[in-house]
Design a protein around this motif. Structure first.
Motif, mmCIF file in Angstrom:
data_model
loop_
_atom_site.group_PDB
_atom_site.id
_atom_site.type_symbol
_atom_site.label_atom_id
_atom_site.label_comp_id
_atom_site.label_asym_id
_atom_site.label_seq_id
_atom_site.Cartn_x
_atom_site.Cartn_y
_atom_site.Cartn_z
ATOM 1 N N ASN A 192 115.451 36.832 27.578
ATOM 2 C CA ASN A 192 116.429 36.805 26.481
ATOM 3 C C ASN A 192 117.609 37.712 26.849
ATOM 4 N N VAL A 205 120.817 36.878 25.791
ATOM 5 C CA VAL A 205 121.902 36.333 24.975
ATOM 6 C C VAL A 205 122.974 37.372 24.678
ATOM 7 N N SER A 241 128.656 35.444 16.516
ATOM 8 C CA SER A 241 127.339 35.727 17.079
ATOM 9 C C SER A 241 126.299 35.604 15.961
ATOM 10 N N ASN A 281 119.924 35.603 18.340
ATOM 11 C CA ASN A 281 119.546 34.809 19.506
ATOM 12 C C ASN A 281 120.512 33.661 19.816
ATOM 13 N N GLY A 282 121.815 33.875 19.535
ATOM 14 C CA GLY A 282 122.780 32.838 19.865
ATOM 15 C C GLY A 282 124.210 33.274 19.629
ATOM 16 N N ASP A 301 128.613 31.557 19.624
ATOM 17 C CA ASP A 301 129.574 30.469 19.813
ATOM 18 C C ASP A 301 130.952 31.076 20.025
ATOM 19 N N HIS A 334 129.071 28.738 24.691
ATOM 20 C CA HIS A 334 128.081 29.017 23.639
ATOM 21 C C HIS A 334 126.680 29.022 24.238
ATOM 22 N N HIS A 364 122.165 30.229 23.572
ATOM 23 C CA HIS A 364 121.063 30.595 22.696
ATOM 24 C C HIS A 364 119.830 30.914 23.549
ATOM 25 N N TYR A 365 118.841 31.488 22.892
ATOM 26 C CA TYR A 365 117.593 31.845 23.571
ATOM 27 C C TYR A 365 116.507 30.855 23.183
ATOM 28 N N THR A 395 117.422 32.005 28.552
ATOM 29 C CA THR A 395 118.732 32.013 27.909
ATOM 30 C C THR A 395 119.484 30.789 28.430
#
Length: 229
Positions: free
Chosen positions: A61, A63, A86, A89-90, A92, A107, A109-110, A117
């Motif tokens: 992870n 991110v 934000s 876990n993500g 954009d 963009h 995400h995990y 990731t």
């Protein structure tokens, strides 16, 4: 002598086969990507990210680290942020830079199941809508081309406003699909040709250029297209 020639042919064949195998493997690796980071001098690649068809992946992870990296590094080399968000876990983000034709979306995400990731780099067109009609007319006229029917005058203020608004807010485009069914909207000394086909993108053409818009029922009904036919 013949043995040497035969060996030479085998070596050449091996090299050619290896080249095309490499080319296919490379194409498969980047399949589905609109941006290949390794080929863009103005887009850095976070250490450890590896291409995997439509995205880039990194074990664990990471991110937050990736998010902070691109916020800092893209700004440092002249990118201007258009959108940044934000979440757990993500993230954009979208960016623009002079010389880059379009908008860059970064963009990620995990994925907990794979413990990876995943980061996407996308190139999107920048949509613009130039104003064709600066002064709203009190009336306008709509004619179905090829129908043999006279031009229909529209004086209802609300309908006129709708039509003008749709024309001005339609997105500029560089391509034009000339559907068989066409209408001409006359607004004072301006003329706008409407190319229409059921359930297809509508295209507009005038002396100012070309535009496209979704087949919105309000616009179609306002110019007199019977959607029940």
């Amino acid at each position: 002598m013949r043995m040497k020639v035969g060996i030479g042919i085998l070596v050449v064949a091996f090299l050619i086969t290896g080249y095309f195998t490499y080319q296919k493997a490379t194409a498969d690796t980047y399949e589905g990507m609109s941006v290949i980071v390794e080929q863009e001098k103005d887009i850095p690649l976070y250490d450890g990210l590896k291409p995997k068809r439509s995205n880039y992946v990194l074990n664990g992870n990471k991110v937050e680290g990736v998010f902070q990296y691109y916020k800092k590094e893209l700004r440092a080399i002249g990118w201007e942020s258009q959108y940044i968000q934000s979440r757990e876990n993500g993230f954009d983000t979208s960016w623009e830079k002079e010389g880059f034709r379009g908008e860059l979306s970064v963009h990620g995400h995990y994925e907990e199941e794979r413990d990876q990731t995943v980061v996407y780099f996308d190139k999107r067109p920048i949509l613009t809508a130039s104003t064709w009609i600066n002064q709203e007319p009190s009336t306008l006229c709509v004619k179905e081309n090829g129908s043999g029917q006279p031009c229909v005058t529209i004086s209802d203020k609300r309908k006129v406003q709708h039509i003008v608004s749709f024309i001005n807010e339609a997105h500029d485009t560089e391509k034009l699909e000339k559907h068989n069914q066409t209408y001409t909207i006359t607004l004072g000394d301006q003329k706008v040709t409407v190319y229409y086909e059921e359930e297809a993108i509508i295209y507009l053409e005038s002396a100012q250029g070309m535009k496209s818009l979704k087949p919105d029922p309000t616009f179609l009904e306002a110019i007199g297209i019977d959607l029940d036919d």
